[in-house]
Design an enzyme around this catalytic site. Structure first.
Site, PDB file in Angstrom:
ATOM      1  CB  SER A 161      -0.967  -0.051   1.190  1.00 13.50           C
ATOM      2  OG  SER A 161      -2.041   0.825   0.992  1.00 13.50           O
ATOM      3  CG  ASP A 256      -6.860  -3.104  -3.706  1.00 17.12           C
ATOM      4  OD1 ASP A 256      -7.549  -2.148  -3.298  1.00 17.12           O
ATOM      5  OD2 ASP A 256      -5.622  -3.167  -3.556  1.00 17.12           O
ATOM      6  CG  HIS A 288      -5.722  -2.464  -0.056  1.00 17.42           C
ATOM      7  ND1 HIS A 288      -4.890  -2.247  -1.138  1.00 17.42           N
ATOM      8  CD2 HIS A 288      -5.222  -1.708   0.952  1.00 17.42           C
ATOM      9  CE1 HIS A 288      -3.948  -1.398  -0.800  1.00 17.42           C
ATOM     10  NE2 HIS A 288      -4.123  -1.061   0.461  1.00 17.42           N
TER      11      HIS A 288
END
Length: 317
Positions: A161, A256, A288
């Site tokens: 991320s 995601d 995610h």
């Protein structure tokens, strides 16, 4: 002045107009340890007296008394630059498992977080860490375990991320500012946090979802011109062809919202004139950072094996 919520980033955090932050996620911490399940030992290190950055160092216990030198993995945690830490049980457990699987030394970076320290603080701390790792190249750096056991001709970077976003931006910086003392053999960007003002084909057009991602970026980097800032939208960066990494693995997850940004990164990087090799691994049916929230699932196991094999490909060839 009445205290009001400036950014409601629930369920992760709330930021108030007086500068106060209420972190709702990723606040738990665990100390370094010898993890009996994986046989990995960890310790915390302060990088220098004049730097705010620190790190958690992981090494297989069996390697401590061995003359063998191991590849080094520099890991950047996620959390939108705002929440989570290198000390959280989520990352501590994940790094123990990944270090054992790949047989590497890991340096998990604890960088400053927004909003108290908005970007570029996290980028600066992440670069400081790379230079600190490189300072061990002559065998007389500040950390004995790196002096004795680190193969700095084989350094990998990984992050999820926001951590994957950091890796990209370290690559842009390393293309302009030579990093002496280490050779980065490859980077692994897991579910990278990129965005943009205009939706990509197939990307969500829901105003609520898009505004949430815009708000995350504004909270982390209030001085940014917006989501077409090259820091969060690499497709807008004229320096992309100079990316300092030659071997890139991008991992995306089928459900995601950020998936299309990962694929777009591969496309723009390949078309930029950059001379390296980029590969995408997509995990269908997952969301995610699923591998952190559900590390015991089959797909998390497959993802970890992919990351480990990426670091050992040359040895196996």
């Amino acid at each position: 002045m009445e205290t009001e919520v400036l950014y409601d980033l629930s369920p992760f955090a709330r930021i108030f107009n007086d500068g106060r932050v209420e972190r709702l996620w990723g606040t738990e911490t665990v100390p370094p340890s010898l993890d009996k399940k994986t046989g990995v030992r960890s310790k915390d290190v302060a990088l220098s007296s004049d730097s705010a950055v620190s790190a958690r160092l992981y090494i297989p216990e069996a390697a401590i008394d061995s003359p063998q030198k191991l590849p080094v993995l520099v890991y950047y945690h996620g959390g939108c630059f705002i929440f989570e830490t290198a000390w959280s049980p989520t990352y501590h457990n994940y790094l123990n498992a990944l270090v054992a699987e790949a047989n590497v030394i890991a340096v998990s970076v604890e960088y400053r977080r927004a909003p108290e320290d908005p970007l570029p603080a996290a980028y600066d701390d992440s670069w400081t860490t790379l230079k600190w790792v490189a300072s061990h190249s002559t065998g007389n750096g500040p950390e004995e375990r790196l002096n004795s056991h680190a193969c700095l001709e084989k350094v990998f970077l990984a992050g999820d991320s926001a951590g994957a976003n950091i890796i990209h931006n370290m690559g842009i910086r390393s293309g302009e500012e030579k990093l002496n003392g280490i050779e980065v053999a490859g980077i692994m960007m897991v579910h990278p946090y990129f965005w943009g003002n205009e939706p990509l084909p197939s990307e969500t057009t829901e105003p609520e979802k898009r505004s949430f991602y815009e708000m995350l970026w504004r909270a982390a980097n209030p001085m940014s011109p917006g989501c077409d800032d090259p820091l969060v939208n690499p497709g807008m960066d004229s320096r992309l062809s100079g990316l300092g990494w030659n071997k890139v693995l991008v991992c995306v997850a089928g459900k995601d919202v950020l998936k299309y940004r990962g694929w777009y990164y591969k496309e723009t990087l390949s078309q930029s004139g950059w001379s390296g090799v980029v590969e995408v691994m997509e995990t269908p049916g997952e969301d995610h950072v699923f591998h952190l929230s559900n590390p015991g699932c089959d797909n998390a196991g497959k993802l970890m094996k992919k990351l480990a094999s990426f670091m050992t490909e040359d040895e196996e060839a």
